[in-house]
Structure formats: C-alpha cells, structure tokens
Design a protein around this motif. Structure first.
Motif, PDB file in Angstrom:
ATOM      1  N   THR A 233       0.835  -1.209   0.000  1.00 56.38           N
ATOM      2  CA  THR A 233       0.000   0.000   0.000  1.00 56.38           C
ATOM      3  C   THR A 233       0.872   1.263   0.000  1.00 56.38           C
ATOM      4  OG1 THR A 233      -0.097   0.196   2.399  1.00 56.38           O
ATOM      5  CG2 THR A 233      -1.776  -1.207   1.347  1.00 56.38           C
ATOM      6  N   PRO A 234       0.323   2.386  -0.454  1.00 60.68           N
ATOM      7  CA  PRO A 234       1.093   3.641  -0.398  1.00 60.68           C
ATOM      8  C   PRO A 234       1.539   3.983   1.030  1.00 60.68           C
ATOM      9  CG  PRO A 234      -0.798   3.917  -1.829  1.00 60.68           C
ATOM     10  CD  PRO A 234      -0.942   2.566  -1.188  1.00 60.68           C
ATOM     11  N   LYS A 235       0.681   3.719   2.016  1.00 59.65           N
ATOM     12  CA  LYS A 235       1.045   3.997   3.405  1.00 59.65           C
ATOM     13  C   LYS A 235       2.247   3.157   3.822  1.00 59.65           C
ATOM     14  CE  LYS A 235      -0.739   3.946   8.145  1.00 59.65           C
ATOM     15  NZ  LYS A 235      -0.374   5.263   8.611  1.00 59.65           N
ATOM     16  N   ARG A 236       2.267   1.895   3.438  1.00 61.01           N
ATOM     17  CA  ARG A 236       3.395   1.025   3.797  1.00 61.01           C
ATOM     18  C   ARG A 236       4.673   1.463   3.087  1.00 61.01           C
ATOM     19  NH1 ARG A 236       6.373  -1.005   7.203  1.00 61.01           N
ATOM     20  NH2 ARG A 236       7.414  -2.929   6.672  1.00 61.01           N
ATOM     21  N   VAL A 237       4.553   1.926   1.845  1.00 59.16           N
ATOM     22  CA  VAL A 237       5.717   2.439   1.118  1.00 59.16           C
ATOM     23  C   VAL A 237       6.285   3.661   1.846  1.00 59.16           C
ATOM     24  CG1 VAL A 237       6.482   3.541  -1.027  1.00 59.16           C
ATOM     25  CG2 VAL A 237       5.018   1.511  -1.120  1.00 59.16           C
ATOM     26  N   VAL A 238       5.404   4.583   2.266  1.00 61.96           N
ATOM     27  CA  VAL A 238       5.854   5.766   3.010  1.00 61.96           C
ATOM     28  C   VAL A 238       6.493   5.345   4.326  1.00 61.96           C
ATOM     29  CG1 VAL A 238       5.058   7.838   4.235  1.00 61.96           C
ATOM     30  CG2 VAL A 238       4.237   7.368   1.922  1.00 61.96           C
ATOM     31  N   ASP A 239       5.855   4.398   5.034  1.00 60.98           N
ATOM     32  CA  ASP A 239       6.402   3.917   6.314  1.00 60.98           C
ATOM     33  C   ASP A 239       7.796   3.318   6.132  1.00 60.98           C
ATOM     34  OD1 ASP A 239       4.251   4.626   7.912  1.00 60.98           O
ATOM     35  OD2 ASP A 239       3.352   2.625   7.892  1.00 60.98           O
ATOM     36  N   LEU A 240       7.914   2.417   5.189  1.00 59.68           N
ATOM     37  CA  LEU A 240       9.185   1.724   4.979  1.00 59.68           C
ATOM     38  C   LEU A 240      10.274   2.675   4.499  1.00 59.68           C
ATOM     39  CD1 LEU A 240      10.409  -1.067   5.223  1.00 59.68           C
ATOM     40  CD2 LEU A 240       9.628  -1.554   2.917  1.00 59.68           C
ATOM     41  N   THR A 241       9.944   3.516   3.526  1.00 61.62           N
ATOM     42  CA  THR A 241      10.916   4.481   3.009  1.00 61.62           C
ATOM     43  C   THR A 241      11.297   5.500   4.079  1.00 61.62           C
ATOM     44  OG1 THR A 241       9.963   4.217   0.808  1.00 61.62           O
ATOM     45  CG2 THR A 241      11.356   6.143   1.164  1.00 61.62           C
TER      46      THR A 241
END
Length: 183
Positions: free
Chosen positions: A2-10
């Motif tokens: 998800t976009p939220k997970r991409v933001v979290d991980l990055t």
C-alpha cells in the motif's frame, strides 16, 4: 504494498540512516549514565490483535528517570528505536497509540477498532496532548484517526510532530472537529 506502507518503509529507513549518529549518541548516553539495558522491550498489541515487542530507549532505573532519560522523553527521542518496528511492519510512522495487551478492552467494543490499523510512533494523541491527555481523550483521538486515516492526514501529523518534538511539548489539545482533506 500500500502507499502507506511504502511511506512507512521508506521514511523509517531514511530516518534510521539520517539519525544514526543521534541514535548511537543516545544509546551511548543511556549506557554510560545508568546500569541496565539500553533498549526496553515492551509487549504491545498491533494490527489485527497480534502482539509484538516494541522497542524504546531506557529512560530510567527503578524508581527514577535519569537526566538523560528526561531529555530523551521530552523530545520523543526515546521512541526512535521504534523505527525498527516500522521497518519490520509491526508499527507505522503514524497510527493509534500502541497499547499493552492488558490495556485493551475485551470484546468487540469501539476501542477495539484501533486494531484495524498498525499502531504508530506518532499520531493525533502525540501532537494533541501526549501524556497530559486523559485515557478517554486519547481513545477519542485514536478512534478519530482510525475512522479518518489517509495518507494526507499522516503527512500532516508527521509535519506537526517535528515542532512538537523540538519544543518538547504538545501544541494542540483536541481532535479536529471534522476530517481534514487536501484537495
């Protein structure tokens, strides 16, 4: 992903890289100024009711907060090890306050709605009053986040977290009356 997970991980990976000198300095200060482990491991309830071990810098010793610990807590630096929890997928950068298993009500009450999203390192509770808030107000902020969460709200909360951390205190004391949407 998800976009939220991409933001979290990055975001967590970049913060770990950029803040590595600060993390190492804080760890050394904790280790040198009082006996005990540098990191505390605390059981918390996450997404879907699964438990995980949340990491924080130790800020005290039995019966007292150390001067180093006081500084770490004031500026939220004791939470920085939770970036590892974010990378592992146990937490999010933004979300409801992570609760210990014994603080979560049994049954299907409205407070259990928090289990629909990952708990966060920061959230409306942190920028809206932090530990000064009574339990009921923290719960209202968490449930408001669960109902209204979206990437724009996360980015707004992250932006508000920086001045709160620098100032060492919360700057807002109530949940928004209506969801904030960016056109």
């Amino acid at each position: 992903m998800t976009p939220k997970r991409v933001v979290d991980l990055t975001g967590a990976a970049l913060l770990l890289l950029v803040l590595a000198p600060l993390l190492l300095t804080a760890a050394a200060a904790v280790a040198v100024t009082s006996p005990g482990p540098v990191l505390l491991r605390r059981e918390r309830v996450g997404l879907g009711g699964r438990t995980f071990t949340m990491l924080t810098f130790r800020t005290g010793h039995p019966g007292a907060v150390t001067p180093v610990g006081r500084a770490l807590r004031r500026h939220f630096l004791d939470h920085l090890p939770q970036l590892l929890n974010v990378v592992r997928g146990e937490m999010s950068l933004v979300g409801p306050h992570p609760l210990p298993p014994d603080a979560l009500p049994a049954g299907l009450g409205p407070e259990r709605a928090r289990l629909a999203v990952r708990p966060g390192m920061t959230g409306l509770w942190q920028v809206g009053g932090r530990s000064e808030l009574p339990w009921e107000e923290m719960t209202v902020l968490d449930l408001h986040y669960v109902e209204q969460h979206w990437l724009g709200l996360d980015l707004a909360i992250l932006a508000r977290t920086v001045p709160v951390a620098i100032a060492g205190r919360s700057v807002v004391h109530a949940a928004p009356a209506a969801p904030v949407r960016v056109a």
